[in-house]
Design a protein around this motif. Structure first.
Motif, PDB file in Angstrom:
ATOM      1  N   LEU A  20     -10.388 -61.300  42.705  1.00 41.17           N
ATOM      2  CA  LEU A  20      -8.986 -60.806  43.229  1.00 41.17           C
ATOM      3  C   LEU A  20      -8.470 -59.982  42.335  1.00 41.17           C
ATOM      4  N   ARG A  21      -8.709 -60.306  40.895  1.00 43.14           N
ATOM      5  CA  ARG A  21      -8.119 -59.422  39.939  1.00 43.14           C
ATOM      6  C   ARG A  21      -8.565 -59.596  38.612  1.00 43.14           C
ATOM      7  N   ASP A  22      -8.517 -58.216  37.874  1.00 40.34           N
ATOM      8  CA  ASP A  22      -9.023 -58.445  36.356  1.00 40.34           C
ATOM      9  C   ASP A  22      -8.314 -57.335  35.555  1.00 40.34           C
ATOM     10  N   CYS A  23      -8.110 -57.691  34.222  1.00 40.55           N
ATOM     11  CA  CYS A  23      -7.580 -57.091  33.310  1.00 40.55           C
ATOM     12  C   CYS A  23      -7.868 -57.212  32.051  1.00 40.55           C
ATOM     13  N   PHE A  24      -7.407 -56.273  31.144  1.00 44.48           N
ATOM     14  CA  PHE A  24      -7.835 -56.772  29.562  1.00 44.48           C
ATOM     15  C   PHE A  24      -6.332 -57.341  29.322  1.00 44.48           C
ATOM     16  N   MET A  25      -6.625 -58.484  28.601  1.00 46.98           N
ATOM     17  CA  MET A  25      -5.532 -59.068  27.950  1.00 46.98           C
ATOM     18  C   MET A  25      -5.765 -59.719  26.309  1.00 46.98           C
ATOM     19  N   VAL A  26      -4.580 -60.143  25.609  1.00 45.29           N
ATOM     20  CA  VAL A  26      -4.818 -60.335  24.360  1.00 45.29           C
ATOM     21  C   VAL A  26      -4.578 -61.946  24.314  1.00 45.29           C
ATOM     22  N   GLU A  27      -5.670 -62.619  23.830  1.00 46.03           N
ATOM     23  CA  GLU A  27      -5.594 -64.056  23.704  1.00 46.03           C
ATOM     24  C   GLU A  27      -5.437 -64.465  22.346  1.00 46.03           C
ATOM     25  N   LEU A  28      -4.565 -65.528  22.152  1.00 44.89           N
ATOM     26  CA  LEU A  28      -4.393 -65.850  20.905  1.00 44.89           C
ATOM     27  C   LEU A  28      -5.234 -67.178  20.530  1.00 44.89           C
ATOM     28  N   VAL A  29      -5.973 -67.027  19.312  1.00 48.73           N
ATOM     29  CA  VAL A  29      -7.043 -67.909  19.057  1.00 48.73           C
ATOM     30  C   VAL A  29      -7.010 -68.297  17.752  1.00 48.73           C
ATOM     31  N   GLU A  30      -6.329 -69.393  17.503  1.00 49.22           N
ATOM     32  CA  GLU A  30      -6.354 -70.075  15.880  1.00 49.22           C
ATOM     33  C   GLU A  30      -5.267 -69.236  15.224  1.00 49.22           C
ATOM     34  N   GLY A  31      -4.334 -68.451  15.919  1.00 49.65           N
ATOM     35  CA  GLY A  31      -3.332 -67.655  15.209  1.00 49.65           C
ATOM     36  C   GLY A  31      -3.929 -66.276  15.093  1.00 49.65           C
ATOM     37  N   SER A  32      -4.997 -65.851  15.704  1.00 49.73           N
ATOM     38  CA  SER A  32      -5.373 -64.515  15.392  1.00 49.73           C
ATOM     39  C   SER A  32      -5.398 -63.852  17.084  1.00 49.73           C
ATOM     40  N   LYS A  43      -6.941 -61.637  19.986  1.00 48.03           N
ATOM     41  CA  LYS A  43      -8.180 -61.260  20.311  1.00 48.03           C
ATOM     42  C   LYS A  43      -8.367 -60.601  21.713  1.00 48.03           C
ATOM     43  N   LEU A  44      -8.986 -59.357  21.821  1.00 52.74           N
ATOM     44  CA  LEU A  44      -8.939 -58.720  23.256  1.00 52.74           C
ATOM     45  C   LEU A  44      -9.873 -59.150  24.146  1.00 52.74           C
ATOM     46  N   ARG A  45      -9.512 -59.767  25.475  1.00 51.63           N
ATOM     47  CA  ARG A  45     -10.367 -60.197  26.339  1.00 51.63           C
ATOM     48  C   ARG A  45     -10.316 -59.536  27.642  1.00 51.63           C
ATOM     49  N   HIS A  46     -11.360 -59.544  28.531  1.00 52.13           N
ATOM     50  CA  HIS A  46     -11.550 -59.154  29.607  1.00 52.13           C
ATOM     51  C   HIS A  46     -11.247 -60.528  30.626  1.00 52.13           C
ATOM     52  N   VAL A  47     -10.239 -60.666  31.560  1.00 51.78           N
ATOM     53  CA  VAL A  47     -10.171 -61.744  32.171  1.00 51.78           C
ATOM     54  C   VAL A  47     -10.356 -61.593  33.476  1.00 51.78           C
ATOM     55  N   PHE A  48     -11.029 -62.426  34.456  1.00 48.82           N
ATOM     56  CA  PHE A  48     -11.403 -62.152  35.619  1.00 48.82           C
ATOM     57  C   PHE A  48     -10.834 -63.305  36.433  1.00 48.82           C
ATOM     58  N   LEU A  49     -10.219 -63.075  37.355  1.00 48.06           N
ATOM     59  CA  LEU A  49      -9.531 -64.080  38.293  1.00 48.06           C
ATOM     60  C   LEU A  49     -10.417 -64.066  39.756  1.00 48.06           C
ATOM     61  N   PHE A  50     -11.345 -64.902  40.011  1.00 50.45           N
ATOM     62  CA  PHE A  50     -12.076 -64.989  41.275  1.00 50.45           C
ATOM     63  C   PHE A  50     -11.153 -65.894  41.913  1.00 50.45           C
ATOM     64  N   THR A  51     -11.670 -66.407  43.272  1.00 50.84           N
ATOM     65  CA  THR A  51     -11.027 -67.337  44.417  1.00 50.84           C
ATOM     66  C   THR A  51     -11.048 -68.566  43.872  1.00 50.84           C
ATOM     67  N   ASP A  52     -12.096 -68.917  43.060  1.00 55.17           N
ATOM     68  CA  ASP A  52     -11.976 -70.422  42.732  1.00 55.17           C
ATOM     69  C   ASP A  52     -11.941 -70.818  41.047  1.00 55.17           C
ATOM     70  N   LEU A  53     -11.888 -69.617  40.468  1.00 51.37           N
ATOM     71  CA  LEU A  53     -11.932 -70.017  38.921  1.00 51.37           C
ATOM     72  C   LEU A  53     -11.351 -68.789  38.287  1.00 51.37           C
ATOM     73  N   LEU A  54     -10.829 -69.077  36.874  1.00 52.76           N
ATOM     74  CA  LEU A  54     -10.325 -67.912  35.986  1.00 52.76           C
ATOM     75  C   LEU A  54     -11.336 -67.854  35.053  1.00 52.76           C
ATOM     76  N   LEU A  55     -11.793 -66.591  34.706  1.00 53.94           N
ATOM     77  CA  LEU A  55     -13.071 -66.677  33.889  1.00 53.94           C
ATOM     78  C   LEU A  55     -12.582 -65.610  32.632  1.00 53.94           C
ATOM     79  N   CYS A  56     -12.545 -66.097  31.425  1.00 55.92           N
ATOM     80  CA  CYS A  56     -12.130 -65.316  30.092  1.00 55.92           C
ATOM     81  C   CYS A  56     -13.335 -64.761  29.283  1.00 55.92           C
ATOM     82  N   ALA A  57     -13.610 -63.491  29.504  1.00 56.88           N
ATOM     83  CA  ALA A  57     -14.740 -62.768  28.929  1.00 56.88           C
ATOM     84  C   ALA A  57     -14.651 -61.919  27.611  1.00 56.88           C
ATOM     85  N   LYS A  58     -15.589 -61.835  26.777  1.00 60.13           N
ATOM     86  CA  LYS A  58     -15.630 -60.729  25.719  1.00 60.13           C
ATOM     87  C   LYS A  58     -16.505 -59.844  26.043  1.00 60.13           C
TER      88      LYS A  58
END
Length: 764
Positions: free
Chosen positions: A213-225, A227-242
């Motif tokens: 449905l949608r994908d974009c680059f987003m910044v994830e906060l991981v233990e205070g740091s 991180k640049l991620r590529h986030v994929f939204l499918f019809t049944d799940l949200l997947l965060c990839a590097k």
């Protein structure tokens, strides 16, 4: 210029031919296997799935081989129009490819469903890697294969526009390119309706369609740091990839960091999560990054003008990529929190309430109808397919723009928010305006709350500064007055978003000096706007007033002599009113005031209206701050004077800090007395504003950013604007550098003045 456009086409054709070649590689082993006792696909299935791919490869290979020598042997009268006309005449092959799409996808689906071991067999031993990629591509995302060829025609159509733009109408190529463009546009029009509803999809175990449905680059906060991620939204799940680091001989690959089934996903606030606080990045750091980006871009332009390429340009491109990546990583500060069924939370940082609302809306809508099933093998296949599925291929940076793409608008956009219609019930409604800048969106203005109405009429005007902006966003909020219901998520507006929409800023429309009316339609609500653009070099022109009896556009020495005062009365009155009720106003001096109120106050001060104090007491404090800024901006010469402007510019360049401070103090003391006393009066006020930074969010640096161009910008006769900056909309980076340098040495003034001046230094 035509040669550079065509060189870009050749490079693009090479990539496309590689893509088609990779698809064709599996055909030979699949055909060989089809003649054995255990065929994976029949000949008919192979021909259906690979229908017309060979022909497409041949067409583009012929086009490339014919175009290459003509570009290599370039001369000003070289003709290429016949090649583009021939390419356009062969779009019938694409038509057949598109028509066969549904059958090809169904065939690939049936092959996988008929033999569940088919994919595993392919993975383990039989087919080479390109075949594996293609089978995954077809079974996991068949419509993405369709998009590649269609996207090719779209890009070719855009290129034809560019070629026509740089081809004289008398050139023999001109009618041929026009004909090719007409054919391409007609083809795109005929298939757009068919491909628009289709989404990238893949088959899941139960046979349903899993769609991207949608994908974009987003910044994830991981233990205070961050991180640049590529986030994929499918019809049944949200997947965060590097995105994995590329190694020699291997293409792009993703690593799945985590995923959440939409049926298990919840949105968190800071109150119901154990989220770590968001590390805030100082505005000084963000602005320093912007300055470095502008400097590198300026150097890059100089290198391109003086050389034909080489290591220097590549080195600068690398530095620009590093700085823009760092800016995009560090600039977002608004939390978007999600959690799985066990309560484990994940935090993304974004820059805009608009984006957060978009993600929440699409996820909530999909949660009503999603069904989830995913094995570990399917997860691995899905992650591998993300390279082919992604619709966003590059981080949104100027580094990734084509050479001829617009760099956006630099200057001031006046926007009038007129009214809204289409509301189903009476609401307390207000609007905010956002624009993009350096790859992310910034909130720039906010209307007043229009109480209890189905047809709010604000008629409020705002002046918004643009820095390479291309998009204007508008959000409508219902004001929440019940504090018990307010959500305290950091950075999140406590009011409810009723509607949101955006428009692209059109260079042709905004070149006009007249107001341009437009309507933004969103969720059944229509908001009427008017817009007018003023480029930066024109907006900062200092025009002396013809009416010397007023205060705006009149020399400060004339006003103080007439009023028999050390500081102009307008400065005193505005400062007093702001200090009375604006010291804790968030964004004071940065947030735009209503332009109609500012103009009313300007008229009252010019007419020496005795009721001006009453008027100010009834107006929004941001309008008073805007009036004070406008007064300094419209002085016929800057507060620091035209004569001393070069000296200030030279003083800031001194490397020795002691010498620099001494030089700046001596220059300040060289100012005419009304200018110096007014500056010290203003500075004392701004220091008190900055003392409340914890509440109003306005540091010295923020105030310097606001007042720098206003106090230092020279008159038109002494302007340092580059002579080649003739375009009213797009400006080169040297102007951005000039403004930023002004900000820096105004910041130095603040630091110098932070210690008390001695009586001998101060004059007053």
């Amino acid at each position: 210029m035509r040669k550079w456009v065509l060189s870009g086409i050749l490079a693009s054709e090479e990539t496309y031919l590689s893509h088609l070649g990779a698809i064709l590689l599996p055909m030979k082993p699949l055909r060989a296997a089809a003649t054995t006792s255990q065929p994976m696909l029949t000949i008919q299935q192979i021909e259906t799935i690979f229908f017309k791919v060979t022909e497409l490869h041949e067409i583009h290979n012929d086009f490339y081989n014919a175009l290459l020598p003509r570009v290599q042997e370039w001369c000003h009268n070289q003709c290429v129009g016949d090649l583009f006309q021939k390419l356009a005449s062969q779009l019938g092959v694409y038509r057949a490819f598109v028509d066969n799409y549904t059958v090809a996808v169904e065939t690939a689906d049936k092959c996988c469903q008929a033999n569940i071991q088919f994919v595993s067999y392919v993975v383990s031993s039989v087919l080479p890697c390109p075949a594996l990629d293609f089978i995954y591509f077809m079974t996991l995302s068949p419509s993405a294969l369709l998009y590649k060829p269609v996207d090719r025609v779209t890009r070719s159509t855009l290129v034809l526009h560019d070629l026509l733009k740089h081809t004289p109408s008398s050139h023999p190529d001109y009618p041929l390119l026009q004909d090719a463009l007409r054919i391409s546009q007609n083809f795109l029009s005929s298939i757009n309706e068919e491909i628009t509803p289709r989404r990238q999809s893949m088959t899941v175990k139960k046979g349903e369609n899993r769609q991207l449905l949608r994908d974009c680059f987003m910044v994830e906060l991981v233990e205070g740091s961050r991180k640049l991620r590529h986030v994929f939204l499918f019809t049944d799940l949200l997947l965060c990839a590097k995105l994995k680091k590329q190694t020699a001989g291997k293409g792009q690959q993703y690593d799945c960091k985590w995923y959440i089934p939409l049926s298990d996903l919840t949105f968190q606030t800071i109150e119901d999560s154990e989220a770590t606080p968001i590390p805030q990045v100082q505005d000084e750091e963000i602005d320093a990054m912007k300055i470095r980006i502008s400097q590198i871009k300026n150097e890059l332009q100089r290198e391109k003008r003086t050389t034909k390429g080489g290591k220097a340009i590549e080195r600068l491109r690398k530095k620009l990529l590093e700085q823009e990546s760092l800016l995009l990583l560090m600039s977002p500060s608004m939390a978007f929190r999600v959690a799985n069924r066990n309560g484990k939370g994940f935090t993304f940082l974004i820059s805009s309430d608009y984006e957060r609302a978009e993600w929440k809306d699409i996820i909530r809508e999909q949660q009503k109808k999603c069904d989830f099933s995913l094995t570990s093998l399917e997860l691995q296949m899905l992650t591998n397919s993300c390279v082919k599925l992604q619709t966003v291929h590059t981080i949104p940076m100027t580094m990734n723009k084509e050479e001829d793409e617009s760099s956006g608008f630099y200057g001031f956009l006046n926007v009038i928010v007129h009214s809204a219609s289409g509301l189903q019930q009476s609401l307390n409604l207000y609007c905010t305006l956002e624009v993009d800048s350096f790859g992310y969106f910034v909130n720039k203005a906010k209307t007043r709350v229009y109480r209890d109405s189905t047809q709010p009429k604000w008629n409020e005007e705002f002046e918004i500064e643009l820095e390479g902006s291309q998009t204007l966003r508008l959000l409508c909020y219902e004001k929440c007055y019940n504090k018990a219901k307010q959500n305290k998520e950091d950075g999140e507006n406590t009011d409810r978003i009723m509607a949101k929409g955006q428009i692209q800023l059109d260079p042709q429309a905004l070149q006009s000096k007249d107001w341009q009316r437009t309507v933004i339609t969103m969720n059944g609500i229509e908001v009427k706007l008017s817009m007018k653009f003023t480029s930066r070099e024109f907006s900062l022109k200092r025009m002396p007033s013809r009416k010397q009896s007023g205060v705006f556009g009149v020399k400060i020495s004339v006003v103080t002599k007439r009023e028999r005062s050390k500081v102009p009365l307008i400065v005193k009155q505005c400062v007093e009113e702001i200090e009375r009720r604006g010291m804790e106003e968030v964004g004071i001096y940065r947030v735009s005031g209503v332009a109609t109120d500012i103009q009313a106050l300007k008229g009252a001060f010019d007419a020496n209206n005795k009721d001006v104090s009453v008027m100010m007491s009834e107006m929004d404090v941001n309008a008073i701050a805007g009036t004070l800024k406008l007064y300094f901006r419209e002085l016929p010469e800057p507060l620091f004077t035209d004569d001393l402007y070069p000296n200030f510019a030279g003083g800031i360049a001194l490397s020795d800090s002691v010498a620099k401070e001494s030089c700046m103090l001596n220059l300040l003391l060289s100012l005419p007395e009304p200018n110096l006393v007014t500056f010290l009066f203003l500075l004392d006020h701004l220091k008190r504003i900055a003392d409340n930074e914890s509440v109003n969010k306005m540091s010295f640096h923020n105030l310097a950013t606001v007042f720098g161009p206003t106090l230092l910008r020279p008159s038109e006769k002494d302007s340092k604007i580059p002579s080649n900056a003739t375009q009213p909309i797009t400006m080169n980076d040297s102007w951005s550098l000039e403004v930023m340098s002004q900000v820096l040495y105004l910041g130095l003034f603040f630091m110098v003045q932070a210690r008390p001046l001695s009586s001998s230094e101060g004059k007053s």
